[in-house]
Design an enzyme around this catalytic site. Structure first.
Site, PDB file in Angstrom:
ATOM      1  N   GLU A 255       0.879  -1.177   0.000  1.00 58.27           N
ATOM      2  CA  GLU A 255       0.000   0.000   0.000  1.00 58.27           C
ATOM      3  C   GLU A 255       0.908   1.217   0.000  1.00 58.27           C
ATOM      4  OE1 GLU A 255      -2.486   2.634   3.057  1.00 58.27           O
ATOM      5  OE2 GLU A 255      -2.862   0.486   3.258  1.00 58.27           O
ATOM      6  N   CYS A 294      -3.582   7.568   4.793  1.00 55.49           N
ATOM      7  CA  CYS A 294      -3.378   7.192   3.396  1.00 55.49           C
ATOM      8  C   CYS A 294      -4.667   7.336   2.594  1.00 55.49           C
ATOM      9  CB  CYS A 294      -2.854   5.763   3.311  1.00 55.49           C
ATOM     10  SG  CYS A 294      -3.829   4.563   4.236  1.00 55.49           S
TER      11      CYS A 294
END
Length: 525
Positions: A255, A294
């Site tokens: 990620e 994020c």
């Protein structure tokens, strides 16, 4: 105080002075971490030989019970974790809850879901396949738990949730965990691991932690291990091309950077529920955890006719938020986690200003409440406006990991799609619209470049779970720039920690193997 590492069933301090973890408000040194002298190869082998077999012997239902026991330990220590988050991350109470309570909620979700798999030890996928003219020779696909280690190299922004959202499905699958938390905020992760170890819940080797540098960790991973990384795209690229990772075809789940979007439909004009819902969510995403998520909103695409009104509405709400020391009354926005992160955010903000105008924030004389700007790590929430659209470069390419968002007007649906796709792969886009025709064109137009698309209209209202809130029952991850990885999604997450294989043989053999298997179709439930 130096935080100890937990490896090969022992608590060991790393050698040397270590690296200092600091309070991002006062600059005070809190604790130190070091991984020097820790044998990471031995740590992985101990996990494989001790933790893995003991976990897999329990079956899914038994391992789900372990997750439930971890929940009880963490819940009892919640106040202590909030205090560490305040001191080490500068977290407000709401920020700490987002991380700590999110971790506990995710563990609860997997403890509950895992019971559905019963006492089985592996998974059966689909029906048998005939391989001969008679039933004498057949094939059956299975998903078998990996016999390696789940290695987590985590980011600084979620020291609690970042561990347990990965560990819950790995442990449920029967795969031991070794976590290397990001150094600046490793204290909370280390304390949680310490509490779980002290409680004696997991078998020896099922949970390990290395604090400080990862050093030679990747030199020792093997073909049955899984490496999960959350962080920058540059670091992710180095990990993907690590010689040992390449040579042994190590499964890697990434990620990385993500420039997420909020998109207002043509119907989301001032005064509509959709407009108001978008304003509320943009402000929330800019300020919760000081934009250090994020999944946070970085770009906001709005119909040209409504874009200036949207900018004014967001700026008005931001003006009411007090920014400063989370210990001070009324403060709603804390600091970034370190001076290094502050410097990186300000550098990125300077790039965005090359092609944007400032609507709110970013003043050179900004003074946080009850904090010294000379030693603290604050960045004032800043709203920008960019009328360059697709001609802009930094807006679509630079992720400022802090309380910064940019409003970009669009002319029509095709341009809105093109702007969203300029992110080159994102974790999430949220859409605020009740216009069926617009949604029918937009959602399919952006879905292949987004891990999650959240659509909010007046009927959904405040019932939505949030642009940046990752639910354990739904997919987390994204293509392209976002890393190409997948996490969570309910029991789907177990697929990362299993290997698909087909066993070919006689009916008696396949029947015997199937008796100890749960239906893999449950992973989609």
């Amino acid at each position: 105080m130096k935080l100890a590492n937990y490896v090969y069933g022992q608590w060991l301090e790393g050698a040397g002075d270590g690296i200092a973890l600091q309070d991002p408000v006062t600059g005070e040194e809190l604790v130190r971490v070091s991984s020097e002298g820790i044998d990471t190869g031995r740590a992985l082998e101990f996990a494989r030989q001790s933790g893995g077999p003991a976990l897999r012997a329990l079956g899914y239902e038994g391992r789900a019970a372990l997750l439930g026991a971890i929940v009880e330990v963490l819940s009892a220590k919640r106040a202590e974790y909030f205090d560490i988050a305040l001191r080490n991350s500068g977290s407000t109470e709401a920020d700490a809850a987002f991380d700590v309570d999110g971790a506990i909620f995710t563990l609860k979700s997997y403890a509950r879901a895992g019971k559905a798999l019963g006492p089985a030890r592996h998974l059966k996928e689909g029906a048998r396949v005939a391989l001969a003219k008679t039933d004498a020779f057949q094939g059956q696909h299975f998903l078998m738990p990996l016999t390696g280690v789940a290695v987590f190299i985590n980011a600084f922004n979620f020291p609690a949730w970042g561990l347990w959202e990965k560990a819950a499905p790995a442990l449920l699958a029967g795969v031991p965990v070794l976590v290397k938390p990001a150094t600046p905020t490793a204290w909370l992760t280390q304390r949680m691991v310490e509490d779980v170890v002290k409680a004696g819940i997991l078998p020896a080797g099922a949970l390990s932690i290395v604090c400080g540098s990862a050093r030679d960790l990747l030199d020792h991973v093997g073909e049955c291990d899984v490496v999960s990384f959350t962080g920058s795209a540059d670091t992710a690229a180095r990990m993907r091309t690590h010689p040992n990772v390449v040579a042994r075809s190590v499964r890697i789940n990434i990620e990385a950077d993500s420039i997420n979007s909020a998109i207002l439909g043509p119907d989301a004009q001032p005064g509509t529920p959709e407009f108001d819902l978008a304003v509320k969510e943009i402000v929330r995403e800019m300020t919760i955890k000081t934009g250090q998520k994020c999944t946070a909103i970085r770009r906001v695409f709005a119909p040209a006719a409504a874009s200036r009104s949207l900018a004014d509405a967001v700026a008005a709400k931001l003006a009411s938020y007090r920014v400063g020391n989370p210990k001070s009354e009324g403060v709603r926005v804390g600091p970034l986690v370190s001076r290094a992160q502050q410097a990186a955010a300000l550098e990125g903000l300077a790039k965005l200003r090359e092609e944007c105008e400032t609507v709110f924030g970013g003043g050179v004389d900004f003074a946080p409440v009850d904090a010294d700007p000379a030693v603290s790590a604050f960045v004032q929430p800043t709203l920008l406006y960019c009328d360059k659209g697709l001609d802009a470069r930094h807006v679509h390419d630079v992720e400022v990991f802090g309380p910064v968002a940019t409003i970009v007007p669009y002319a029509d649906t095709a341009e809105a799609i093109a702007l969203a796709r300029r992110g080159r792969g994102s974790l999430v886009a949220s859409v605020y619209s009740g216009d069926a025709a617009f949604l029918a064109e937009l959602v399919p137009g952006i879905a292949d470049l987004h891990g999650r698309v959240m659509v909010v209209d007046a009927a959904v209202g405040a019932n939505h779970t949030g642009h940046g809130n990752v639910m354990p029952t739904c997919l987390h991850g994204g293509p392209g720039r976002a890393g190409g990885g997948e996490e969570l999604g309910g029991l789907r997450a177990l697929a990362t920690y299993h290997r698909r294989c087909v066993v070919q043989g006689g009916p008696a053999l396949l029947e015997a193997l199937s008796r100890d298997a749960a239906d893999a179709a449950l992973l989609g439930s």
